[in-house]
Design an enzyme around this catalytic site. Structure first.
Site, PDB file in Angstrom:
ATOM      1  N   GLU A   1       7.815   3.613  10.829  1.00  0.00           N
ATOM      2  CA  GLU A   1       7.545   3.830  12.257  1.00  0.00           C
ATOM      3  C   GLU A   1       6.248   3.153  12.671  1.00  0.00           C
ATOM      4  O   GLU A   1       5.975   2.987  13.848  1.00  0.00           O
ATOM      5  CB  GLU A   1       7.454   5.339  12.558  1.00  0.00           C
ATOM      6  CG  GLU A   1       8.791   6.034  12.520  1.00  0.00           C
ATOM      7  CD  GLU A   1       8.699   7.494  12.931  1.00  0.00           C
ATOM      8  OE1 GLU A   1       7.576   8.022  13.058  1.00  0.00           O
ATOM      9  OE2 GLU A   1       9.759   8.099  13.106  1.00  0.00           O
TER      10      GLU A   1
ATOM     11  N   HIS B   1       0.868  -1.186   0.000  1.00  0.00           N
ATOM     12  CA  HIS B   1       0.000   0.000   0.000  1.00  0.00           C
ATOM     13  C   HIS B   1       0.902   1.233   0.000  1.00  0.00           C
ATOM     14  O   HIS B   1       2.139   1.107  -0.036  1.00  0.00           O
ATOM     15  CB  HIS B   1      -0.948  -0.052   1.192  1.00  0.00           C
ATOM     16  CG  HIS B   1      -0.262  -0.310   2.509  1.00  0.00           C
ATOM     17  ND1 HIS B   1       0.653   0.556   3.054  1.00  0.00           N
ATOM     18  CD2 HIS B   1      -0.331  -1.365   3.369  1.00  0.00           C
ATOM     19  CE1 HIS B   1       1.101   0.079   4.197  1.00  0.00           C
ATOM     20  NE2 HIS B   1       0.527  -1.099   4.403  1.00  0.00           N
TER      21      HIS B   1
ATOM     22  N   GLN C   1       9.393  -2.841  16.337  1.00  0.00           N
ATOM     23  CA  GLN C   1      10.234  -3.533  15.357  1.00  0.00           C
ATOM     24  C   GLN C   1      11.404  -2.644  14.942  1.00  0.00           C
ATOM     25  O   GLN C   1      12.558  -3.085  14.895  1.00  0.00           O
ATOM     26  CB  GLN C   1       9.369  -3.897  14.144  1.00  0.00           C
ATOM     27  CG  GLN C   1      10.144  -4.343  12.920  1.00  0.00           C
ATOM     28  CD  GLN C   1       9.216  -4.783  11.804  1.00  0.00           C
ATOM     29  OE1 GLN C   1       8.606  -5.836  11.895  1.00  0.00           O
ATOM     30  NE2 GLN C   1       9.108  -4.006  10.754  1.00  0.00           N
TER      31      GLN C   1
ATOM     32  N   ASP D   1       5.560   0.162  12.672  1.00  0.00           N
ATOM     33  CA  ASP D   1       5.951  -0.962  13.537  1.00  0.00           C
ATOM     34  C   ASP D   1       7.098  -0.462  14.410  1.00  0.00           C
ATOM     35  O   ASP D   1       8.265  -0.779  14.174  1.00  0.00           O
ATOM     36  CB  ASP D   1       6.348  -2.158  12.675  1.00  0.00           C
ATOM     37  CG  ASP D   1       5.193  -2.620  11.808  1.00  0.00           C
ATOM     38  OD1 ASP D   1       4.331  -3.351  12.297  1.00  0.00           O
ATOM     39  OD2 ASP D   1       5.122  -2.194  10.629  1.00  0.00           O
TER      40      ASP D   1
ATOM     41  N   GLY E   1       1.865   3.135   2.278  1.00  0.00           N
ATOM     42  CA  GLY E   1       2.857   3.158   3.358  1.00  0.00           C
ATOM     43  C   GLY E   1       4.160   2.512   2.900  1.00  0.00           C
ATOM     44  O   GLY E   1       5.251   3.061   3.079  1.00  0.00           O
ATOM     45  N   HIS E   2       4.047   1.337   2.270  1.00  0.00           N
ATOM     46  CA  HIS E   2       5.239   0.663   1.746  1.00  0.00           C
ATOM     47  C   HIS E   2       5.906   1.524   0.668  1.00  0.00           C
ATOM     48  O   HIS E   2       7.134   1.625   0.592  1.00  0.00           O
ATOM     49  CB  HIS E   2       4.863  -0.682   1.113  1.00  0.00           C
ATOM     50  CG  HIS E   2       4.281  -1.678   2.057  1.00  0.00           C
ATOM     51  ND1 HIS E   2       2.960  -2.073   2.010  1.00  0.00           N
ATOM     52  CD2 HIS E   2       4.832  -2.379   3.077  1.00  0.00           C
ATOM     53  CE1 HIS E   2       2.734  -2.987   2.950  1.00  0.00           C
ATOM     54  NE2 HIS E   2       3.844  -3.185   3.607  1.00  0.00           N
TER      55      HIS E   2
ATOM     56  N   SER F   1      -2.335  -0.390   6.660  1.00  0.00           N
ATOM     57  CA  SER F   1      -1.785  -1.685   7.033  1.00  0.00           C
ATOM     58  C   SER F   1      -2.314  -2.730   6.063  1.00  0.00           C
ATOM     59  O   SER F   1      -3.474  -2.648   5.637  1.00  0.00           O
ATOM     60  CB  SER F   1      -2.233  -2.047   8.453  1.00  0.00           C
ATOM     61  OG  SER F   1      -2.017  -3.424   8.689  1.00  0.00           O
ATOM     62  N   SER F   2      -1.473  -3.711   5.753  1.00  0.00           N
ATOM     63  CA  SER F   2      -1.929  -4.801   4.886  1.00  0.00           C
ATOM     64  C   SER F   2      -3.106  -5.513   5.545  1.00  0.00           C
ATOM     65  O   SER F   2      -3.978  -6.069   4.870  1.00  0.00           O
ATOM     66  CB  SER F   2      -0.806  -5.799   4.642  1.00  0.00           C
ATOM     67  OG  SER F   2       0.325  -5.135   4.120  1.00  0.00           O
TER      68      SER F   2
END
Ligand code: AMP
Length: 284
Positions: free
Chosen positions: A148, A34, A153, A150, A36-37, A185-186
């Site tokens: 950010e 999406h 992570q 995650d 975000g990626h 988010s996926s």
């Protein structure tokens, strides 16, 4: 954009680029891409000559009762999006290409993995750090770009890279959100129309909690109110709602230092996570 799914070919291609003096930025993903990626890919492009995006649904970071089988796999769409976005290499190996049948090595980071998703998802971060270490060894990046979104992570990967002297610079990118504030988010694909409408309560309640913390309301009371708002707004349970130090992720009871509010909550069958900066009281 070149699609590669064999380690031997990847090694030859990356080796050739390195010999030409090209810098490499890696964007690790599990696909179902999406905006975000794609923001990570954009940032990677601004950092390095060559952008390698990986798409790999990593089995070792899913618990036995989690959504590994159901996780959306949309490689054709991902390939098109990455191509349009200017990625140079799509590294999309099969599981057997990544893990030997008797794979025996795990990277474990302590401290940053205590609590939060580390408690709610036992073994998750071992899976994450091990695959990120492997992806860095495979692609030899100068930079690796993470969201950010995650946050635990990201903090954990920064710690691993520092502790293991890995020759890669970790770059964090701000969370990309829908117009109403829900973080992309996926897993948002799992939400029904009703759940999607209710999910906006998450960023809204988080913003309210931050406001009340910065107005001097005790942190624990603000977090209890946040949880109550989510449960009243259609969430079925809250895994955690906590204030942590923005760098070390140590628990905080007041916002005197740069802090992060981190929340994980379930709506229907879907688990959503989000986090936001909490500027210290007295600043800004
Ligand atoms: P995933 O495919 O969910 O493993 O995520 C791959 C990378 O994309 C991770 O570094 C995530 O933090 C990042 N990411 C996921 N959602 C977003 C978002 N809404 N904004 C920015 N980065 C994101």
């Amino acid at each position: 954009m070149q699609l590669i799914n064999q380690q031997a070919q990847l090694r030859t291609v990356i080796g050739g680029l390195k010999k030409e003096g090209k810098s490499v930025a890696l964007v690790p993903t599990m696909g179902a891409l999406h905006q975000g990626h794609l923001a990570l890919v954009e940032r990677a492009r601004s950092l390095a000559d060559v952008v390698v995006a990986s798409v790999f649904v990593n089995p070792t970071q899913f618990g036995p009762d989690e959504d590994f089988d159901a996780y959306p796999r949309t490689l054709d769409d991902d390939r098109r999006l990455l191509d349009e976005c200017g990625a140079d290499i799509l590294w999309a190996p099969a599981t057997t290409e990544v893990y030997a049948p008797n794979h025996s090595t795990t990277v474990t980071v302590s401290g940053t993995t205590d609590g939060l998703c580390g408690a709610a998802r036992p073994g998750h971060f071992d899976g994450v750090t091990t695959i990120v270490a492997k992806l860095c060894n495979q692609t030899q990046p100068d930079y690796a770009v993470f969201g950010e979104k995650d946050y635990q992570q990201l903090a954990t990967i920064r710690r691993m890279v520092r502790d293991l002297d890995m020759p890669v610079q970790i770059v964090g990118v701000t969370t990309i959100r829908e117009a109403d504030g829900l973080a992309l988010s996926s897993r948002n694909r799992y939400l029904s129309e009703t759940e999607r409408a209710a999910a906006v309560a998450l960023p809204v309640a988080m913003r309210q909690a931050i406001q009340s913390i910065r107005a001097g309301e005790p942190v624990d009371r603000s977090l209890v109110t946040l949880e109550g708002t989510l449960l009243a707004g259609g969430f079925s349970s809250v895994d955690y709602a906590q204030l942590r130090d923005a760098d070390t992720l140590e628990p905080l009871t007041s916002a005197d230092a740069p802090a992060r509010l981190l929340v994980a909550a379930h709506i229907g069958k879907t688990r959503l996570i989000d986090n936001m900066a909490v500027e210290p009281i007295g600043s800004g």
